[in-house]
Design a protein around this motif. Structure first.
Motif: not given
Length: 100
Positions: A1-14
């Protein structure tokens, strides 16, 4: 999935915050003419080991408790000084009911 890195960023920021827990503080009211009522029978602030079933105030003691609680919630030193001055002015001269 191309947006998998966004989940990690979301967990880091929020990061998840703690669960909300409501704490009952009691009920207080100023009844005017130097009287008031206060009911702390359901408060959870004093802990579970303190029996608060019959913890109520009325009359002048509740009025003083209400005024003290009101003053303690002021955000600035200026308000902590001005509010009692306005109370004294209202006591001395009555309420200002004029309109401009």
């Amino acid at each position: 999935m191309p947006t998998k890195w966004l989940e990690g960023l979301d967990a880091l920021l929020f990061a998840r915050s703690a669960a909300f827990r409501y704490v009952e503080r009691g009920a207080m009211a100023s009844m005017g003419m130097w009287r008031g009522v206060a009911d702390f029978s359901k408060t959870e602030l004093l802990g579970d080991d303190v029996d608060t079933k019959d913890l109520t105030l009325s009359g002048f003691a509740a009025f003083v408790a209400w005024r003290g609680a009101y003053l303690s919630k002021q955000l600035s030193w200026a308000n902590m000084l001005l509010v009692p001055m306005f109370w004294f002015k209202s006591w001395l001269f009555g309420r200002d009911i004029s309109r401009f």
